[in-house]
Every structure is written in C-alpha cells, then in structure tokens.
Motif scaffolding. Structure first.
Motif, PDB file in Angstrom:
ATOM      1  N   ILE A  17       7.783   1.857   7.878  1.00  0.00           N
ATOM      2  CA  ILE A  17       8.954   1.007   7.616  1.00  0.00           C
ATOM      3  C   ILE A  17       9.957   1.078   8.768  1.00  0.00           C
ATOM      4  O   ILE A  17      10.641   0.088   9.075  1.00  0.00           O
ATOM      5  N   GLU A  18      10.049   2.245   9.438  1.00  0.00           N
ATOM      6  CA  GLU A  18      10.946   2.362  10.589  1.00  0.00           C
ATOM      7  C   GLU A  18      10.448   1.489  11.742  1.00  0.00           C
ATOM      8  O   GLU A  18      11.247   0.869  12.458  1.00  0.00           O
ATOM      9  N   GLU A  23       7.152 -10.104   0.890  1.00  0.00           N
ATOM     10  CA  GLU A  23       5.906 -10.856   0.700  1.00  0.00           C
ATOM     11  C   GLU A  23       4.728 -10.151   1.370  1.00  0.00           C
ATOM     12  O   GLU A  23       3.642 -10.020   0.776  1.00  0.00           O
ATOM     13  N   LEU A  24       4.937  -9.682   2.589  1.00  0.00           N
ATOM     14  CA  LEU A  24       3.862  -9.015   3.315  1.00  0.00           C
ATOM     15  C   LEU A  24       3.484  -7.685   2.669  1.00  0.00           C
ATOM     16  O   LEU A  24       2.300  -7.342   2.574  1.00  0.00           O
ATOM     17  N   VAL A  25       4.472  -6.937   2.211  1.00  0.00           N
ATOM     18  CA  VAL A  25       4.205  -5.652   1.554  1.00  0.00           C
ATOM     19  C   VAL A  25       3.394  -5.859   0.288  1.00  0.00           C
ATOM     20  O   VAL A  25       2.429  -5.137   0.012  1.00  0.00           O
ATOM     21  N   GLU A  26       3.760  -6.879  -0.482  1.00  0.00           N
ATOM     22  CA  GLU A  26       3.044  -7.144  -1.726  1.00  0.00           C
ATOM     23  C   GLU A  26       1.633  -7.660  -1.454  1.00  0.00           C
ATOM     24  O   GLU A  26       0.665  -7.189  -2.057  1.00  0.00           O
ATOM     25  N   ARG A  27       1.518  -8.613  -0.521  1.00  0.00           N
ATOM     26  CA  ARG A  27       0.208  -9.245  -0.289  1.00  0.00           C
ATOM     27  C   ARG A  27      -0.785  -8.303   0.373  1.00  0.00           C
ATOM     28  O   ARG A  27      -1.975  -8.324   0.063  1.00  0.00           O
ATOM     29  N   LEU A  62       1.111  -2.627   0.858  1.00  0.00           N
ATOM     30  CA  LEU A  62       1.622  -1.628   1.797  1.00  0.00           C
ATOM     31  C   LEU A  62       2.653  -0.679   1.184  1.00  0.00           C
ATOM     32  O   LEU A  62       3.125   0.227   1.874  1.00  0.00           O
ATOM     33  N   ALA A  63       3.011  -0.880  -0.086  1.00  0.00           N
ATOM     34  CA  ALA A  63       4.120  -0.125  -0.683  1.00  0.00           C
ATOM     35  C   ALA A  63       3.951   1.385  -0.531  1.00  0.00           C
ATOM     36  O   ALA A  63       4.904   2.108  -0.221  1.00  0.00           O
ATOM     37  N   GLU A  64       2.738   1.899  -0.738  1.00  0.00           N
ATOM     38  CA  GLU A  64       2.506   3.337  -0.671  1.00  0.00           C
ATOM     39  C   GLU A  64       2.422   3.861   0.763  1.00  0.00           C
ATOM     40  O   GLU A  64       2.399   5.077   0.971  1.00  0.00           O
ATOM     41  N   LEU A  65       2.379   2.959   1.739  1.00  0.00           N
ATOM     42  CA  LEU A  65       2.194   3.373   3.133  1.00  0.00           C
ATOM     43  C   LEU A  65       3.486   3.362   3.938  1.00  0.00           C
ATOM     44  O   LEU A  65       3.525   3.912   5.040  1.00  0.00           O
ATOM     45  N   LEU A 111      -7.845   3.944   9.448  1.00  0.00           N
ATOM     46  CA  LEU A 111      -7.980   2.753  10.290  1.00  0.00           C
ATOM     47  C   LEU A 111      -7.684   1.487   9.505  1.00  0.00           C
ATOM     48  O   LEU A 111      -6.955   0.603   9.970  1.00  0.00           O
ATOM     49  N   GLY A 112      -8.222   1.386   8.292  1.00  0.00           N
ATOM     50  CA  GLY A 112      -7.992   0.200   7.468  1.00  0.00           C
ATOM     51  C   GLY A 112      -6.531   0.043   7.102  1.00  0.00           C
ATOM     52  O   GLY A 112      -5.980  -1.068   7.129  1.00  0.00           O
ATOM     53  N   GLN A 113      -5.863   1.151   6.749  1.00  0.00           N
ATOM     54  CA  GLN A 113      -4.437   1.106   6.422  1.00  0.00           C
ATOM     55  C   GLN A 113      -3.611   0.693   7.636  1.00  0.00           C
ATOM     56  O   GLN A 113      -2.686  -0.113   7.533  1.00  0.00           O
ATOM     57  N   ARG A 114      -3.948   1.250   8.795  1.00  0.00           N
ATOM     58  CA  ARG A 114      -3.194   0.916  10.000  1.00  0.00           C
ATOM     59  C   ARG A 114      -3.339  -0.552  10.374  1.00  0.00           C
ATOM     60  O   ARG A 114      -2.373  -1.203  10.770  1.00  0.00           O
ATOM     61  N   MET A 115      -4.554  -1.109  10.211  1.00  0.00           N
ATOM     62  CA  MET A 115      -4.756  -2.499  10.577  1.00  0.00           C
ATOM     63  C   MET A 115      -3.998  -3.431   9.651  1.00  0.00           C
ATOM     64  O   MET A 115      -3.501  -4.482  10.092  1.00  0.00           O
ATOM     65  N   ARG A 116      -3.864  -3.082   8.371  1.00  0.00           N
ATOM     66  CA  ARG A 116      -3.054  -3.887   7.466  1.00  0.00           C
ATOM     67  C   ARG A 116      -1.591  -3.860   7.901  1.00  0.00           C
ATOM     68  O   ARG A 116      -0.894  -4.878   7.866  1.00  0.00           O
ATOM     69  N   CYS A 117      -1.132  -2.686   8.335  1.00  0.00           N
ATOM     70  CA  CYS A 117       0.246  -2.561   8.828  1.00  0.00           C
ATOM     71  C   CYS A 117       0.436  -3.313  10.143  1.00  0.00           C
ATOM     72  O   CYS A 117       1.486  -3.946  10.368  1.00  0.00           O
TER      73      CYS A 117
END
Length: 374
Positions: free
Chosen positions: A116-117, A139-143, A146-149, A159-165
């Motif tokens: 988030i920073e 919208e991006l967080v929900e779609r 990403l809320a938990e990240l 890797l998958g989490q980072r690419m979504r971010c």
C-alpha cells in the motif's frame, strides 16, 4: 483514433567486437572495433484505441526492444513513432501519465515496504488527486483480491501475488494504454486465468488499449483478436488470430469408436472421393485426418452413418493448435511462406542470424541501462 502509429521503426546497437588472445586485448585497449546490430528493422503497424493486440516472437526477435521504444525507455535509431499522439522519448513526463507498463521480470514496487505504501508513492509520482485515486484503488483491490496483501512487504509476496500487485500498480492512474511484457511468466494456471479475466473486463469497461507480449499463446487466445508476429526484427504476420488458424492450420483429425468391428478397407471405401486419410487403432477404433478447407468431419460422419450404417459410440476431435502453427511459422521465417508451402508453393527459407548477434544486441541494450531480452 489510433492509440499507436508506428512507421518504419528501427533500432540499432553498436556492439564492441572483441579480438582473441592477449594481443587482441591490447589492440582493443587502444583501438576498438564495433559491429552494428539491428534489433528492430523498419517495422510499421497501427493499433486503434481500445484494441487488445498480441505481440509475439521468439527470444531475440525484438519484442521487448519495441516495447521499450514505445514507452520511451529507448530512443529509436530512425522512423516515426506516435503513442497517444505523442513522441514517447521527447515528451517523457507528460507521456508517462497516460500509459501503464508491466515488465514480468522487473518490479515497479519498492521491495522492502508494504504494498500500500508503494501504491501511495506511485499516486504522488503520477500526481493523481485523492478523490480520483480512492475509487480506482478500491476497485483494483477488490477485483484483484489484494486486501490481505496490502500491508506485506513486496519481498514477502509469492510470484503470483506480486504480479497481481504489479498489475494494479500499472493501472492506479487509469492509463489509456497498457503495455504488458510477459505479465504471466511463471504463474500458475489459476492466477493466469484471474489476470486474463481482469484484463478483459478492464478493456471492456474503460476501452483500455493493451499491447501484450508473451510466450504463452493461451494468453493470446484468451485476450487478443489480433496478433503481430515478429521474427529477426521483422513483422512476418499482422492479422486476426482466427485467420491465422484458418489459413495455416493443417486440418482436423477425428477419433471414431465404433460399436462393431470395422476394417480400414471398409472405411476407405465409404469415404472414397474425399481427401481423407484413415489409420486404424484397433478393430473398434480408427482415426481420420481431414485436410484444411478440402473436406470436413460432417461429410465423413454422414457417409459412415447414412451410407455405411455404422453405429458410432464416440467421437473425439483434434485441431491443429495455435502453438504448433506459430512454431512452424517461426521455423519458416514467414507466415506468407508458410502458407505457400502448405499449398504446395516454394519452400520457405528463414533469414539467418547467428546466436552471437542476438547476444550482442542484448549486451548493447544493457549498456544503455535496460535489458534487450526481446
């Protein structure tokens, strides 16, 4: 309206030629010799606003070099280039506010701070007002789930989490054009599917223009109606994906399972006059190959059932995959030559390029501060 207008675009690198031995090293110290390597060779294409276009090619074909010129990272050697009506490397600050970029092997997020920073830092970099940023961020967080990240450091993400971010970061300022260079590299099938669905929705909702480079042709099939194929710095195909399949697919194959014993002679007699080839698996199973545009499975099926009175228990259809078509086009060096060869034309000859020249282009690009892993 055109999102991208590329005309006769060329990129050349000067690469030092190292001579062998101690004597050669001493000569290089006082008088260096250089080779000129063309990574992109006078290519032209136009992409309308709101289109999702696939940009594909082998390693070293010039894909990433093109992307870096389109985004203003590299300056073209020659040619004309307009993206969003601007010349990327000349109007850099204004230009980058309207584009988003994801390089699958390079991160735009800060490694040791929370996600988030990084998002808030990017908001300030792109000068996005908070009243515009907040709904877009939500919208991006929900779609992208990403809320938990959001409060985790980037270095602790998979890797998958980072690419979504990374994808969310590239879209926070609501760009009209997004460049995706290998965005699904190394991801599992679930994450890939989620990212593909998200990109389709964003394109439909905001008419975002997307230029996608990838080696995963399933990404192309899922997202793109048009594909530009690059080989050795040249465009060898620019058109629809379905047209590519129709014109250069080899044909279809069907596996029939019968209720009673059949012979290869019986099957060939029933389909006499059709340009098909039979291969018997066992006494109850046989395969038939139907060449593209010369016959179809329905004709074969009609003859077997209506004329032969055969009872068919099951049918499995096999079609030439996009991967196979594209691989053969790469090997021939030209989609047109590939089509001629399929229709009995002259044999295709692929332009030759040594591995050393591709490697030299990559080294030269790295000296300019970027990777030329095209």
């Amino acid at each position: 309206m055109l999102a991208m207008d590329v005309r006769e675009l060329r990129k050349e690198f000067r690469v030092q030629r190292n001579r062998e031995g101690l004597g050669g090293a001493l000569k290089d110290l006082f008088k260096r010799e250089y080779n000129t390597v063309r990574a992109v060779k006078d290519i032209s294409f136009q992409i309308p606003k709101g289109e999702i276009c696939g940009y594909i090619g082998e390693n070293g074909a010039g894909k990433s070099t093109t992307i870096k010129m389109l985004t203003g990272i590299l300056v073209p050697t020659s040619g004309q280039l307009l993206v969003n009506g601007m010349v990327p490397h000349k109007e850099r600050e204004k230009f980058v506010r309207g584009i988003g970029v994801v390089f699958g092997q390079r991160s735009q997020l800060w490694w040791d701070i929370g996600v988030i920073e990084s998002f808030h830092l990017l908001r300030k970099v792109y000068r996005v007002p908070m009243e515009e940023f907040k709904p877009r961020f939500d919208e991006l967080v929900e779609r992208l789930k990403l809320a938990e990240l959001l409060n985790r450091p980037v270095r602790k993400l998979s890797l998958g989490q980072r690419m979504r971010c990374e994808l969310a970061a590239s879209l926070l300022h609501n760009p009209s054009i997004v460049f995706l260079d290998e965005p699904t590299i190394g991801l599992d099938i679930v994450v890939k599917s989620e990212i593909r669905e998200f990109l389709k929705e964003m394109n439909q909702k905001y008419e975002t223009t997307i230029l996608l480079t990838t080696h995963d042709l399933q990404d192309i099939e899922a997202l793109c109606s048009r594909v530009i194929m690059l080989d050795d710095g040249n465009i060898i195909y620019d058109g629809g994906l379905e047209e590519l399949k129709t014109r250069w697919g080899k044909g279809k194959e069907a596996l029939f399972q019968f209720a009673e014993t059949v012979t290869i002679g019986q099957l060939e007699q029933l389909t006499a006059g059709l340009p098909v080839r039979w291969k018997q698996e066992n006494e109850l199973t046989a395969r038939v190959f139907v060449p593209q545009e010369r016959a179809n499975i329905s004709e074969v099926l009609a003859r077997l059932v209506s004329e032969g009175g055969l009872h068919i228990l099951d049918i499995k259809l096999f079609e030439t995959g996009t991967d196979e078509i594209v691989r053969e086009i790469y090997q021939s060096g030209s989609a047109e030559q590939r089509g001629d060869a399929e229709r009995g034309g002259a044999a295709a000859v692929k332009p030759t390029e040594t591995a050393g020249s591709k490697q030299s282009a990559e080294q030269a690009a790295e000296k300019e501060g970027v990777s030329a892993d095209a």
